[in-house]
Design a protein around this motif. Structure first.
Motif, PDB file in Angstrom:
ATOM      1  N   CYS A 361      -5.937 -63.293  14.882  1.00  0.00           N
ATOM      2  CA  CYS A 361      -5.954 -63.572  13.444  1.00  0.00           C
ATOM      3  C   CYS A 361      -6.074 -62.313  12.605  1.00  0.00           C
ATOM      4  N   GLY A 362      -5.511 -61.254  13.061  1.00  0.00           N
ATOM      5  CA  GLY A 362      -5.531 -60.043  12.268  1.00  0.00           C
ATOM      6  C   GLY A 362      -5.936 -58.844  13.095  1.00  0.00           C
ATOM      7  N   PRO A 363      -6.448 -57.796  12.421  1.00  0.00           N
ATOM      8  CA  PRO A 363      -6.718 -57.697  10.981  1.00  0.00           C
ATOM      9  C   PRO A 363      -5.452 -57.526  10.142  1.00  0.00           C
ATOM     10  N   LEU A 364      -5.599 -57.865   8.820  1.00  0.00           N
ATOM     11  CA  LEU A 364      -4.538 -57.665   7.854  1.00  0.00           C
ATOM     12  C   LEU A 364      -4.911 -56.498   6.961  1.00  0.00           C
ATOM     13  N   ALA A 365      -3.925 -55.669   6.627  1.00  0.00           N
ATOM     14  CA  ALA A 365      -4.199 -54.492   5.806  1.00  0.00           C
ATOM     15  C   ALA A 365      -3.137 -54.344   4.729  1.00  0.00           C
ATOM     16  N   ASP A 366      -3.569 -54.011   3.522  1.00  0.00           N
ATOM     17  CA  ASP A 366      -2.678 -53.709   2.410  1.00  0.00           C
ATOM     18  C   ASP A 366      -2.945 -52.281   1.973  1.00  0.00           C
ATOM     19  N   PRO A 367      -2.089 -51.329   2.329  1.00  0.00           N
ATOM     20  CA  PRO A 367      -2.349 -49.917   2.020  1.00  0.00           C
ATOM     21  C   PRO A 367      -2.319 -49.610   0.530  1.00  0.00           C
ATOM     22  N   VAL A 368      -1.666 -50.444  -0.264  1.00  0.00           N
ATOM     23  CA  VAL A 368      -1.586 -50.183  -1.702  1.00  0.00           C
ATOM     24  C   VAL A 368      -2.967 -50.301  -2.333  1.00  0.00           C
ATOM     25  N   SER A 369      -3.678 -51.384  -2.008  1.00  0.00           N
ATOM     26  CA  SER A 369      -5.015 -51.611  -2.590  1.00  0.00           C
ATOM     27  C   SER A 369      -6.130 -51.072  -1.717  1.00  0.00           C
ATOM     28  N   GLY A 370      -5.824 -50.814  -0.448  1.00  0.00           N
ATOM     29  CA  GLY A 370      -6.850 -50.387   0.482  1.00  0.00           C
ATOM     30  C   GLY A 370      -7.615 -51.538   1.102  1.00  0.00           C
ATOM     31  N   THR A 391      -2.237 -60.124  -6.629  1.00  0.00           N
ATOM     32  CA  THR A 391      -1.259 -59.149  -6.154  1.00  0.00           C
ATOM     33  C   THR A 391      -1.514 -58.787  -4.695  1.00  0.00           C
ATOM     34  N   VAL A 392      -2.772 -58.620  -4.343  1.00  0.00           N
ATOM     35  CA  VAL A 392      -3.115 -58.321  -2.944  1.00  0.00           C
ATOM     36  C   VAL A 392      -2.717 -59.477  -2.039  1.00  0.00           C
ATOM     37  N   ILE A 393      -2.980 -60.711  -2.486  1.00  0.00           N
ATOM     38  CA  ILE A 393      -2.591 -61.890  -1.704  1.00  0.00           C
ATOM     39  C   ILE A 393      -1.073 -61.909  -1.510  1.00  0.00           C
ATOM     40  N   GLU A 394      -0.326 -61.562  -2.559  1.00  0.00           N
ATOM     41  CA  GLU A 394       1.137 -61.560  -2.452  1.00  0.00           C
ATOM     42  C   GLU A 394       1.614 -60.510  -1.460  1.00  0.00           C
TER      43      GLU A 394
END
Length: 602
Positions: A361-370, A391-394
């Motif tokens: 189940c992951g981990p999930l990472a969004d480099p834009v928001s950190g 936006t992070v969810i998207e």
């Protein structure tokens, strides 16, 4: 004998009408223009179109035989007072009439299926492409435009395929009649050969006007439909704010403007309709007048006059079909542009050789928001501006690619390269979209509720299982909603859940997300429309139902934040702090102020 004949008759009809049931989407070449799109619809059911053309030609040419038979009956039966010849020709005329009737029925049946097939193919292509566009569709095209394409344009385009049946038959019948008239009188044949094209040319300017005015009308129609969809969706809010009258007045003004465009579009269309009836009648009168004068001078017989009248009367049908086909194709070009405009909207890049999503189940990472979402936890995402959290969810849900992801997406071997959001180090841009949608669900608070039974709504795209549905309803604290409904799970709900309250709709949406049982659930404000007691129960049950899997919720509610395993705080779209609710209250003044404001608002 009857039992043996029936299956053969049915199998013969099935063989004649059989067409390939496989479906493939249109290629970019098929979407190069409206005429190319019409060609795609035609070649997709080539066998049926050929059958329609054969039946249309046979029926149309068959209509030219009765005038010849009738002329023989007049010359050989009536003029020479030969009763046996008259009866013989009359019986032949009856047989031909019955055969033409059967051909006409088969032609109409086949052409109806051709139009229906074309309509369904267009609808399927539209649904297929809009599903590929996903959440980006709403930001790129209005709801009214999609509705108008699905309800109006596909029907107009499908109607134009009539030219493949009666249209082909009309052309063949025109040549046949011209050849037959040459055997009677070259002068009459020349008159027909020149007159029919002139009739078709006469409506040419009106066809061009149909295309111009129809395009303008179609644009305004889509805009008005969009306004109607928006008004219906927010009717309760408008009524509560007292703005219903103002919006109604604006809609009326737009509607009256559309009426004006409609009149301008209907003008040339009505002229085409009038000319398709009037011009052939005048042409018929002219040919009959000329043939009557030729009969009076002895150049042709009385039977020939009867035959000429019949031929020209039959010729009215091809002329009408020519004119109507021109109008249908002109309208189809306008409607086709709207369809291919929707189908040409670019979709997010899909890798030709996608990487598998890692197990777990992951981990999930969004480099834009950190943001990094640890697997197996209930994580709360909180921001002073809710749009930052959404936006992070998207990004995490691959609804809107991260700015770090280029249009071409990451290459095949880009594991761990950090470009765009990732799952277990694998960029989402290079994963299989179908697998991602099965294992990750974004539960939008404004997600659509389609009309149907509670059972089908909660099950969504999955097979309904009543035990699992009841479990999902309990996990979303929605079991009391179903218990209060007259037919329980079988109760039919209106589109958009308009017969439910806002809080009830929210819980049904959450139950649908829980029923999907994804590895990762990203929920946008799933408890914003309920009271504090219900909210506490919802988050407790959601946590229990999703134990061992990853759940992310956007919220500013202290009740939800207190029950989250981890809270991620965003400041100007970037991670500012991470911790538990209790720890952040002591260590993060920004978070403390944010929660205090949210508590005061409640």
């Amino acid at each position: 004998m009857v039992s043996d004949a029936s299956p053969r008759k049915w199998s013969m009809r099935a063989w004649l009408d059989r067409t390939t049931e496989t479906w493939s989407p249109p290629t970019p070449r098929d979407l190069a223009g409206p005429l190319r799109y019409l060609y795609w619809l035609t070649k997709s059911q080539a066998r049926r179109v050929c059958l329609g053309a054969f039946l249309g030609t046979s029926w149309m040419v068959g209509l030219t035989i009765p005038p010849w038979v009738l002329s023989r009956a007049v010359d050989q039966g009536l003029v020479h007072r030969d009763t046996s010849a008259l009866i013989g020709w009359a019986l032949l005329l009856l047989a031909i009439g019955v055969l033409n009737a059967l051909l006409g029925i088969s032609r109409h049946r086949t052409m109806t299926k051709i139009r229906m097939d074309a309509s369904f193919r267009s609808v399927r292509a539209t649904v297929w492409h809009t599903s590929r566009l996903g959440a980006s569709l709403a930001r790129r095209v209005s709801a009214g435009e999609v509705v108008t394409v699905g309800m109006s344009d596909v029907q107009i385009v499908a109607q134009a395929l009539t030219v493949t049946g009666p249209g082909v038959g009309a052309a063949v019948a025109y040549v046949v009649i011209a050849v037959v008239l040459f055997t009677i009188s070259p002068l009459l044949a020349v008159m027909v050969l020149i007159g029919v094209p002139l009739l078709a040319v006469a409506v040419g300017p009106f066809l061009q006007r149909i295309e111009r005015t129809g395009g303008t009308y179609r644009v305004h129609q889509g805009q008005l439909t969009t306004r109607l969809v928006d008004v219906l969706g927010g009717l309760r809010v408008l009524n509560g704010l007292g703005g219903k009258k103002l919006v109604a007045e604006r809609y009326e003004q737009q509607s009256q403007a559309l009426v004006g465009h409609g009149y301008r579009a209907a003008g040339p269309t009505s002229w085409v309709g009038a000319l398709s009836t009037g011009l052939p009648a005048l042409f018929l009168a002219a040919v009959v007048w000329l043939s009557a004068r030729m009969a009076a001078s002895g150049a042709i017989t009385i039977g020939d006059v009867v035959a000429v009248y019949g031929y020209v009367a039959v010729l009215v049908l091809p002329v009408v079909f020519f004119i109507e086909a021109g109008g249908q194709i002109a309208r189809a070009r306008v409607a086709g542009r709207r369809i291919i405009g929707l189908l040409n909207l670019p979709v997010a890049h899909r890798p030709s050789d996608p990487l598998p999503i890692p197990a777990g189940c992951g981990p999930l990472a969004d480099p834009v928001s950190g943001v990094t979402v640890r697997p197996g936890l209930l994580t709360a995402l909180v921001a002073a501006r809710p749009a930052d959290a959404i936006t992070v969810i998207e990004h995490l849900g691959r609804l809107e690619p991260s700015p770090h992801t280029t249009a071409g997406a990451a290459p095949r071997g880009a594991v761990g390269c950090g470009e765009g959001s990732s799952w277990g180090g694998v960029p989402l841009a290079v994963t299989d979209r179908g697998e991602l949608r099965r294992r990750l669900v974004v539960a939008d608070n404004d997600a659509e509720l389609f009309a149907g039974s509670v059972r089908d709504i909660v099950a969504g795209r999955l097979k309904p299982d009543d035990h699992r549905i009841h479990t999902a309803l309990r996990g979303a604290v929605a079991e009391d909603i179903v218990e209060a409904l007259p037919a329980g799970l079988d109760t039919q709900l209106a589109a958009g859940g308009s017969d439910l309250s806002g809080g009830q709709r929210q819980r049904i949406r959450l139950a649908r997300a829980v029923y999907a049982s994804p590895d990762v659930l990203l929920a946008i404000d799933p408890t914003s429309a309920v009271d504090a007691n219900t909210e506490a129960a919802m988050i407790d049950r959601l946590r229990a139902a999703r134990h061992g899997t990853t759940t992310v919720v956007t919220t500013t509610s202290p009740i939800v934040l207190d029950r989250a395993d981890e809270v991620i705080v965003l400041l100007d779209g970037q991670v500012s702090s991470v911790g538990t609710h209790a720890d952040l209250l002591h260590s993060d003044t920004h978070y403390r102020d944010l929660v205090s404001r949210a508590q005061d608002d409640q």
